[in-house]
Motif scaffolding. Structure first.
Motif, PDB file in Angstrom:
ATOM      1  N   ASP A   1     -14.430  -7.576   2.890  1.00  0.00           N
ATOM      2  CA  ASP A   1     -13.020  -7.218   2.988  1.00  0.00           C
ATOM      3  C   ASP A   1     -12.905  -5.760   3.420  1.00  0.00           C
ATOM      4  O   ASP A   1     -13.890  -5.049   3.536  1.00  0.00           O
ATOM      5  CB  ASP A   1     -12.324  -7.440   1.636  1.00  0.00           C
ATOM      6  CG  ASP A   1     -11.906  -8.884   1.462  1.00  0.00           C
ATOM      7  OD1 ASP A   1     -11.063  -9.334   2.252  1.00  0.00           O
ATOM      8  OD2 ASP A   1     -12.455  -9.558   0.582  1.00  0.00           O
ATOM      9  N   ASP A   2     -11.678  -5.316   3.654  1.00  0.00           N
ATOM     10  CA  ASP A   2     -11.487  -3.930   4.068  1.00  0.00           C
ATOM     11  C   ASP A   2     -11.878  -2.976   2.947  1.00  0.00           C
ATOM     12  O   ASP A   2     -12.318  -1.861   3.200  1.00  0.00           O
ATOM     13  CB  ASP A   2     -10.030  -3.682   4.471  1.00  0.00           C
ATOM     14  CG  ASP A   2      -9.727  -4.329   5.810  1.00  0.00           C
ATOM     15  OD1 ASP A   2     -10.009  -5.538   5.933  1.00  0.00           O
ATOM     16  OD2 ASP A   2      -9.255  -3.656   6.721  1.00  0.00           O
ATOM     17  N   CYS A   3     -11.697  -3.386   1.697  1.00  0.00           N
ATOM     18  CA  CYS A   3     -12.029  -2.540   0.554  1.00  0.00           C
ATOM     19  C   CYS A   3     -12.832  -3.342  -0.462  1.00  0.00           C
ATOM     20  O   CYS A   3     -12.799  -4.568  -0.462  1.00  0.00           O
ATOM     21  CB  CYS A   3     -10.758  -2.058  -0.148  1.00  0.00           C
ATOM     22  SG  CYS A   3      -9.786  -0.891   0.826  1.00  0.00           S
TER      23      CYS A   3
ATOM     24  N   SER B   1      -5.704   3.632   5.667  1.00  0.00           N
ATOM     25  CA  SER B   1      -5.304   2.401   6.346  1.00  0.00           C
ATOM     26  C   SER B   1      -5.961   1.179   5.707  1.00  0.00           C
ATOM     27  O   SER B   1      -5.349   0.117   5.594  1.00  0.00           O
ATOM     28  CB  SER B   1      -5.661   2.495   7.833  1.00  0.00           C
ATOM     29  OG  SER B   1      -5.344   1.293   8.482  1.00  0.00           O
ATOM     30  N   ASP B   2      -7.210   1.328   5.262  1.00  0.00           N
ATOM     31  CA  ASP B   2      -7.874   0.209   4.597  1.00  0.00           C
ATOM     32  C   ASP B   2      -7.257  -0.078   3.230  1.00  0.00           C
ATOM     33  O   ASP B   2      -7.155  -1.243   2.826  1.00  0.00           O
ATOM     34  CB  ASP B   2      -9.372   0.490   4.452  1.00  0.00           C
ATOM     35  CG  ASP B   2     -10.112   0.214   5.754  1.00  0.00           C
ATOM     36  OD1 ASP B   2      -9.847  -0.829   6.367  1.00  0.00           O
ATOM     37  OD2 ASP B   2     -10.936   1.044   6.148  1.00  0.00           O
ATOM     38  N   LEU B   3      -6.813   0.963   2.520  1.00  0.00           N
ATOM     39  CA  LEU B   3      -6.097   0.716   1.262  1.00  0.00           C
ATOM     40  C   LEU B   3      -4.787  -0.011   1.559  1.00  0.00           C
ATOM     41  O   LEU B   3      -4.377  -0.913   0.823  1.00  0.00           O
ATOM     42  CB  LEU B   3      -5.807   2.033   0.527  1.00  0.00           C
ATOM     43  CG  LEU B   3      -6.970   2.747  -0.151  1.00  0.00           C
ATOM     44  CD1 LEU B   3      -6.447   3.885  -1.021  1.00  0.00           C
ATOM     45  CD2 LEU B   3      -7.803   1.800  -1.002  1.00  0.00           C
TER      46      LEU B   3
ATOM     47  N   ARG C   1      -6.631  -9.756   0.946  1.00  0.00           N
ATOM     48  CA  ARG C   1      -7.981  -9.956   1.465  1.00  0.00           C
ATOM     49  C   ARG C   1      -7.913 -10.569   2.852  1.00  0.00           C
ATOM     50  O   ARG C   1      -6.877 -11.060   3.275  1.00  0.00           O
ATOM     51  CB  ARG C   1      -8.764 -10.894   0.540  1.00  0.00           C
ATOM     52  CG  ARG C   1      -8.953 -10.348  -0.860  1.00  0.00           C
ATOM     53  CD  ARG C   1      -9.507 -11.435  -1.780  1.00  0.00           C
ATOM     54  NE  ARG C   1      -9.511 -11.007  -3.174  1.00  0.00           N
ATOM     55  CZ  ARG C   1     -10.544 -10.403  -3.763  1.00  0.00           C
ATOM     56  NH1 ARG C   1     -11.645 -10.163  -3.100  1.00  0.00           N
ATOM     57  NH2 ARG C   1     -10.471 -10.037  -5.021  1.00  0.00           N
ATOM     58  N   ARG C   2      -9.077 -10.563   3.523  1.00  0.00           N
ATOM     59  CA  ARG C   2      -9.135 -11.194   4.843  1.00  0.00           C
ATOM     60  C   ARG C   2      -9.155 -12.709   4.724  1.00  0.00           C
ATOM     61  O   ARG C   2      -8.691 -13.409   5.607  1.00  0.00           O
ATOM     62  CB  ARG C   2     -10.388 -10.723   5.593  1.00  0.00           C
ATOM     63  CG  ARG C   2     -10.337  -9.243   5.926  1.00  0.00           C
ATOM     64  CD  ARG C   2     -11.573  -8.825   6.687  1.00  0.00           C
ATOM     65  NE  ARG C   2     -11.540  -7.401   6.969  1.00  0.00           N
ATOM     66  CZ  ARG C   2     -12.453  -6.757   7.674  1.00  0.00           C
ATOM     67  NH1 ARG C   2     -13.493  -7.419   8.166  1.00  0.00           N
ATOM     68  NH2 ARG C   2     -12.346  -5.466   7.881  1.00  0.00           N
ATOM     69  N   ARG C   3      -9.739 -13.201   3.657  1.00  0.00           N
ATOM     70  CA  ARG C   3      -9.766 -14.652   3.487  1.00  0.00           C
ATOM     71  C   ARG C   3      -8.433 -15.095   2.883  1.00  0.00           C
ATOM     72  O   ARG C   3      -7.772 -14.325   2.190  1.00  0.00           O
ATOM     73  CB  ARG C   3     -10.934 -15.063   2.608  1.00  0.00           C
ATOM     74  CG  ARG C   3     -10.875 -14.563   1.185  1.00  0.00           C
ATOM     75  CD  ARG C   3     -11.957 -15.227   0.348  1.00  0.00           C
ATOM     76  NE  ARG C   3     -11.820 -14.862  -1.048  1.00  0.00           N
ATOM     77  CZ  ARG C   3     -12.584 -13.960  -1.658  1.00  0.00           C
ATOM     78  NH1 ARG C   3     -13.521 -13.323  -0.987  1.00  0.00           N
ATOM     79  NH2 ARG C   3     -12.395 -13.700  -2.934  1.00  0.00           N
TER      80      ARG C   3
ATOM     81  N   MET D   1      -5.615  -7.480   7.130  1.00  0.00           N
ATOM     82  CA  MET D   1      -6.614  -6.445   7.422  1.00  0.00           C
ATOM     83  C   MET D   1      -5.960  -5.410   8.329  1.00  0.00           C
ATOM     84  O   MET D   1      -4.867  -5.649   8.838  1.00  0.00           O
ATOM     85  CB  MET D   1      -7.870  -7.037   8.077  1.00  0.00           C
ATOM     86  CG  MET D   1      -7.663  -7.546   9.483  1.00  0.00           C
ATOM     87  SD  MET D   1      -9.164  -8.320  10.176  1.00  0.00           S
ATOM     88  CE  MET D   1     -10.292  -6.927  10.275  1.00  0.00           C
ATOM     89  N   ASP D   2      -6.629  -4.272   8.497  1.00  0.00           N
ATOM     90  CA  ASP D   2      -6.070  -3.308   9.452  1.00  0.00           C
ATOM     91  C   ASP D   2      -6.812  -3.430  10.781  1.00  0.00           C
ATOM     92  O   ASP D   2      -7.942  -3.907  10.846  1.00  0.00           O
ATOM     93  CB  ASP D   2      -6.081  -1.874   8.900  1.00  0.00           C
ATOM     94  CG  ASP D   2      -7.477  -1.307   8.741  1.00  0.00           C
ATOM     95  OD1 ASP D   2      -8.449  -2.087   8.639  1.00  0.00           O
ATOM     96  OD2 ASP D   2      -7.596  -0.072   8.726  1.00  0.00           O
ATOM     97  N   LEU D   3      -6.127  -3.025  11.851  1.00  0.00           N
ATOM     98  CA  LEU D   3      -6.699  -3.141  13.195  1.00  0.00           C
ATOM     99  C   LEU D   3      -7.441  -1.852  13.515  1.00  0.00           C
ATOM    100  O   LEU D   3      -6.866  -0.902  14.020  1.00  0.00           O
ATOM    101  CB  LEU D   3      -5.591  -3.420  14.216  1.00  0.00           C
ATOM    102  CG  LEU D   3      -4.980  -4.818  14.121  1.00  0.00           C
ATOM    103  CD1 LEU D   3      -3.710  -4.918  14.953  1.00  0.00           C
ATOM    104  CD2 LEU D   3      -5.991  -5.874  14.560  1.00  0.00           C
ATOM    105  N   SER D   4      -8.731  -1.821  13.187  1.00  0.00           N
ATOM    106  CA  SER D   4      -9.525  -0.613  13.437  1.00  0.00           C
ATOM    107  C   SER D   4     -10.333  -0.727  14.720  1.00  0.00           C
ATOM    108  O   SER D   4     -10.596   0.266  15.379  1.00  0.00           O
ATOM    109  CB  SER D   4     -10.450  -0.333  12.255  1.00  0.00           C
ATOM    110  OG  SER D   4     -11.283  -1.442  12.014  1.00  0.00           O
ATOM    111  N   ASP D   5     -10.727  -1.928  15.089  1.00  0.00           N
ATOM    112  CA  ASP D   5     -11.640  -2.072  16.230  1.00  0.00           C
ATOM    113  C   ASP D   5     -11.043  -2.865  17.396  1.00  0.00           C
ATOM    114  O   ASP D   5     -11.713  -3.079  18.397  1.00  0.00           O
ATOM    115  CB  ASP D   5     -12.939  -2.754  15.763  1.00  0.00           C
ATOM    116  CG  ASP D   5     -13.695  -1.882  14.768  1.00  0.00           C
ATOM    117  OD1 ASP D   5     -13.513  -0.652  14.810  1.00  0.00           O
ATOM    118  OD2 ASP D   5     -14.445  -2.415  13.943  1.00  0.00           O
TER     119      ASP D   5
HETATM  120 MG   LIG Z   1     -10.351  -2.070   7.960  1.00  0.00          MG
END
Ligand SMILES: [Mg+2]
Length: 283
Positions: free
Chosen positions: A21-23, A68-70, A141-143, A190-194
């Motif tokens: 997950d992001d965190c 951003s991940d928080l 979460r991402r899931r 999730m956040d858009l980092s990539d």
């Molecule tokens: Mg992230």
């Protein structure tokens, strides 16, 4: 070895728990609360250039990425730790400027710098650890995405790619208020980092579903469709939900598609398979 392959290997090793997950989401010290942790690196000539970023902008950007991940976890930020490595010849005023930029953003989001470490290195290297809290069981979460959920993004996509092309500093706005508002609405986040293409692929992998993107993307002014699809560092939120309002506190929210049953991780874009071409550190 790609970044995804390396992460998959790390997750398969004994002594590793919960990565994906992001965190990291851990039991909190107070009843009814969970502790949400995230570490993020901000490295000179990888993530920023000193010729483009002022010291203050670099400090703010370093913290914003972690926050951003928080936001993506729906957490309320409380504390941060900064480990900073600096080259020998660096002016002391640069270092103070970096701290001021970081602390201004920390004050704006009501979190405190509570520790860290200082060291020498060949280039500027900042490792920011942020900690926040969320009500137990409410962290995003991402899931969790499932068939027929709508797919949504906040704001516009491609802003960071435009800034990079124009050699402008880019300080993302962590979407913390939206993340908290999504705690009772989103099925995954999730956040858009990539970049959307690789991040949506990751969200679908974690959720075991496919995605159909069949609506116009909110492309930033001056950005191309490729910037919006594959450009990283926008730090907008990507989430799935049965529905979402068109905006939250002035921040636009756009539905871009629908989650469907299918091969885990597969994303189609207007009928064509979308390859995850976003940023991978190890590709
Ligand atoms: Mg992230």
């Amino acid at each position: 070895m790609t970044e995804l392959e390396l992460v998959r290997w790390i997750r398969s090793q004994p002594g590793v728990a919960g990565i994906g997950d992001d965190c990291a989401i851990l039991p909190g010290t107070r009843a009814g609360e969970e502790l949400i942790l995230k570490a993020d690196q901000f490295i000179e000539d990888i993530h920023f250039r000193r010729t483009v970023y002022s010291a203050g902008q670099a400090g703010a950007a370093a913290l914003a990425r972690s926050l951003s991940d928080l936001a993506a976890s729906g957490a309320t930020p409380r504390w941060c730790l900064l480990s900073l490595a600096l080259p020998g010849g660096l002016d002391g005023s640069w270092t103070k400027g970096f701290f001021r930029g970081l602390l201004n953003l920390a004050r704006a989001h009501r979190l405190k710098l509570v520790g860290g470490d200082l060291a020498r290195a060949g280039r500027i290297y900042a490792d920011v650890v942020v900690a926040g809290v969320a009500p137990r069981g409410k962290a995003l979460r991402r899931r969790g995405a499932s068939a027929d959920d709508g797919i949504f993004v906040s704001g516009v996509l491609g802003s960071a790619a435009v800034a990079l092309r124009r050699s402008r500093a880019w300080i993302p706005s962590p979407r913390l208020a939206l993340g908290r508002a999504l705690r009772n609405r989103a099925t995954s986040c999730m956040d858009l980092s990539d970049g959307l293409s690789i991040d949506l692929h990751r969200l679908c992998l974690e959720s075991g579903v496919s995605a159909v993107v069949d609506r116009p993307l909110p492309v930033a002014s001056g950005a191309t469709l490729d910037d919006a699809l594959h450009g990283g560092e926008d730090y907008e939120l990507l989430f799935t939900a049965a529905s979402a309002p068109p905006s939250h506190r002035g921040l636009s929210i756009t539905r871009i598609g629908t989650i469907v049953r299918g091969r885990a991780g597969e994303v189609t874009f207007f009928g064509h398979k979308l390859l995850p071409l976003g940023y991978d550190h190890f590709r």
